[in-house]
Write a protein that holds these residues in place. Sequence first.
Motif, short mmCIF file in Angstrom:
data_model
loop_
_atom_site.label_atom_id
_atom_site.label_comp_id
_atom_site.label_asym_id
_atom_site.label_seq_id
_atom_site.Cartn_x
_atom_site.Cartn_y
_atom_site.Cartn_z
N ILE A 231 0.96 -1.15 -0.08
CA ILE A 231 0.18 -0.06 0.01
C ILE A 231 0.80 1.25 0.25
O ILE A 231 1.65 1.42 0.82
CB ILE A 231 -0.98 -0.08 1.07
N HIS A 232 0.42 2.14 -0.79
CA HIS A 232 1.17 3.61 -0.77
C HIS A 232 0.42 4.63 -0.92
O HIS A 232 -0.42 4.65 -1.81
CB HIS A 232 2.10 3.62 -2.11
N LEU A 233 0.42 5.61 -0.17
CA LEU A 233 -0.48 6.79 -0.02
C LEU A 233 -1.92 6.22 -0.01
O LEU A 233 -2.59 6.91 -0.84
CB LEU A 233 -0.10 7.75 -1.08
N GLY A 234 -2.50 5.15 0.58
CA GLY A 234 -3.58 4.94 0.73
C GLY A 234 -4.30 4.07 -0.38
O GLY A 234 -5.49 3.58 -0.53
N GLU A 235 -3.35 3.68 -1.51
CA GLU A 235 -3.78 2.84 -2.73
C GLU A 235 -3.02 1.75 -2.69
O GLU A 235 -1.55 1.65 -2.46
CB GLU A 235 -3.38 3.73 -3.81
N ILE A 236 -3.70 0.41 -2.87
CA ILE A 236 -3.03 -0.54 -2.90
C ILE A 236 -2.34 -1.07 -4.44
O ILE A 236 -3.15 -0.61 -5.35
CB ILE A 236 -4.02 -1.91 -2.82
N VAL A 237 -0.98 -0.77 -4.48
CA VAL A 237 -0.45 -0.93 -5.66
C VAL A 237 -0.14 -2.37 -5.95
O VAL A 237 0.22 -2.63 -7.47
CB VAL A 237 0.80 0.11 -5.53
N GLU A 238 0.04 -3.50 -5.45
CA GLU A 238 0.47 -4.49 -5.90
C GLU A 238 -0.07 -5.68 -4.87
O GLU A 238 0.03 -5.62 -3.64
CB GLU A 238 1.96 -4.73 -6.17
N ILE A 239 -0.58 -6.57 -5.34
CA ILE A 239 -0.81 -7.93 -4.46
C ILE A 239 -0.27 -9.28 -5.26
O ILE A 239 -0.42 -9.45 -6.23
CB ILE A 239 -2.30 -7.95 -4.43
N ALA A 240 0.27 -10.16 -4.37
CA ALA A 240 0.91 -11.42 -5.04
C ALA A 240 1.27 -12.01 -3.64
O ALA A 240 1.41 -11.85 -2.44
CB ALA A 240 2.27 -11.18 -5.62
N ASP A 241 1.31 -13.49 -3.92
CA ASP A 241 1.85 -14.36 -2.93
C ASP A 241 3.29 -13.95 -2.58
O ASP A 241 4.09 -13.41 -3.66
CB ASP A 241 1.77 -15.82 -3.38
N SER A 242 3.91 -14.28 -1.41
CA SER A 242 5.08 -13.91 -1.05
C SER A 242 6.27 -14.27 -2.05
O SER A 242 7.15 -13.32 -2.26
CB SER A 242 5.25 -14.58 0.40
N GLU A 243 6.39 -15.41 -2.47
CA GLU A 243 7.47 -15.92 -3.40
C GLU A 243 7.51 -15.02 -4.70
O GLU A 243 8.32 -14.71 -4.82
CB GLU A 243 7.38 -17.13 -3.47
N THR A 244 6.34 -14.84 -5.13
CA THR A 244 6.18 -14.12 -6.53
C THR A 244 6.83 -12.75 -6.19
O THR A 244 7.34 -12.10 -7.22
CB THR A 244 4.63 -14.26 -7.04
N LEU A 245 6.24 -12.04 -5.17
CA LEU A 245 6.43 -10.63 -4.87
C LEU A 245 8.08 -10.32 -4.80
O LEU A 245 8.59 -9.48 -5.35
CB LEU A 245 5.68 -10.18 -3.62
N PHE A 246 8.69 -11.22 -4.03
CA PHE A 246 10.07 -10.86 -3.88
C PHE A 246 10.98 -11.52 -5.25
O PHE A 246 12.12 -10.79 -5.28
CB PHE A 246 10.66 -11.90 -2.82
N HIS A 298 -1.82 -12.47 -9.32
CA HIS A 298 -0.74 -11.36 -9.00
C HIS A 298 -1.37 -10.09 -9.54
O HIS A 298 -1.77 -10.03 -10.90
CB HIS A 298 0.47 -11.64 -9.88
N PHE A 299 -1.77 -9.06 -8.89
CA PHE A 299 -2.52 -7.63 -9.21
C PHE A 299 -1.52 -6.92 -9.13
O PHE A 299 -0.56 -6.71 -8.39
CB PHE A 299 -3.76 -7.47 -8.32
N VAL A 300 -1.54 -5.65 -10.23
CA VAL A 300 -0.76 -4.45 -10.08
C VAL A 300 -1.53 -3.42 -10.42
O VAL A 300 -2.62 -3.50 -11.12
CB VAL A 300 0.29 -4.84 -11.03
N PHE A 301 -1.31 -2.38 -9.79
CA PHE A 301 -2.27 -0.77 -10.03
C PHE A 301 -1.79 -0.15 -11.10
O PHE A 301 -0.57 0.45 -11.10
CB PHE A 301 -1.97 -0.08 -8.45
N ALA A 302 -2.39 -0.24 -12.31
CA ALA A 302 -1.76 0.26 -13.61
C ALA A 302 -2.90 1.07 -14.39
O ALA A 302 -4.10 0.59 -14.33
CB ALA A 302 -1.11 -0.85 -14.03
N THR A 303 -2.34 1.69 -15.37
CA THR A 303 -3.21 2.24 -16.48
C THR A 303 -2.93 1.29 -17.47
O THR A 303 -2.13 0.10 -17.34
CB THR A 303 -2.69 3.49 -16.93
N ASP A 304 -3.71 1.49 -18.52
CA ASP A 304 -3.44 0.33 -19.85
C ASP A 304 -1.93 0.47 -20.23
O ASP A 304 -1.52 -0.58 -20.78
CB ASP A 304 -4.41 0.79 -21.05
#
Length: 323
Positions: A231-246, A298-304
């Motif tokens: 989370i950055h400045l109130g927005e969730i910017v990325e979600i993934a399982d622990s192994e994938t995120l690292f 695996h989710f990421v906060f992004a534009t097109d």
Amino acid sequence: MSNNTADREVILSIKHVDISFDVGGKKKFVAVKDANFDIYKGETFALVGESGSGKTTLGRAIMRINPCSSGEILFEGKRISGKISREEDRNVVRNIQMIFQDPAASLNERATIEYCISEGLYNFHLYKDEEERIAKVDRALQDVGLLPEHKSRYPHEFSGGQRQRVGIARAMIMDPKLIVADEPISALDVSIRAQVLNLMNKLKAEKNLTYLFIAHDLSVVRFIADRIAVIHLGEIVEIADSETLFRCPLHPYTISLLSAVPMPDPVVERTRRAIVYDPSKLDQSGAPRSLREIRPGHFVFATDKEMEGYEKKLAGIESGNDQ
């Protein structure tokens, strides 16, 4: 960890949650913006971000301490945000417990350890008689590595690590389904942190618990979490399982956080450079951003446009050609 989440039971859902506070007159400070994620039964879900990112605010909203400005929070499929009946409110308190960041401030200094741990039992009358209540307190103390004779002492007679164990015992004695752990080890000595994390993992396995683990330290989160939301400045910017995120972080803020994790190798640590997050390098076209699934789980906060870049990067990582 498997990315197949379709057959897993969701215990808590955060759906389009905004949390804002009045800042004098008509001004509003938005602490959390359009937060969306699910927590599955039996997992440790970590919410990670720097100070002021909104992670504790969101944890307190789940506990019904902070109200949601919009969106809803569902626990076992039932809405627990906004106005709910007294009975539903008691159900939330009974089944969702919190372990606080400061073990000294969260315990009543004038009460014995026995009373601190028994408070929930008294409020919900979860015992037949005094003998059963005392037996439950003794068992809770033993579960967290303390002794039954400690129950007659006061919080100031304990070290920080022992007080945090008392806080864990106070939450566990309620037999909750979900525990919100708000930076539970940040106030502890480094030597004690591993003990408390091991204890939380042990109790999770024994009691089939689910944790929302709030932290700013990714090295700690890697040890305990099944999935991580950044989370950055109130927005969730990325979600993934622990192994994938690292292994393959995508959002620049996640990469920046990971670059700040200290390395145990002194040679690597000496040459390592922290990556400073620069939001100006993101898409500045004004196109809307949303949390998008780039691959299963695996989710990421992004534009097109940003999404295209992340997909290319992911393809490069998977082919071994990433620079």
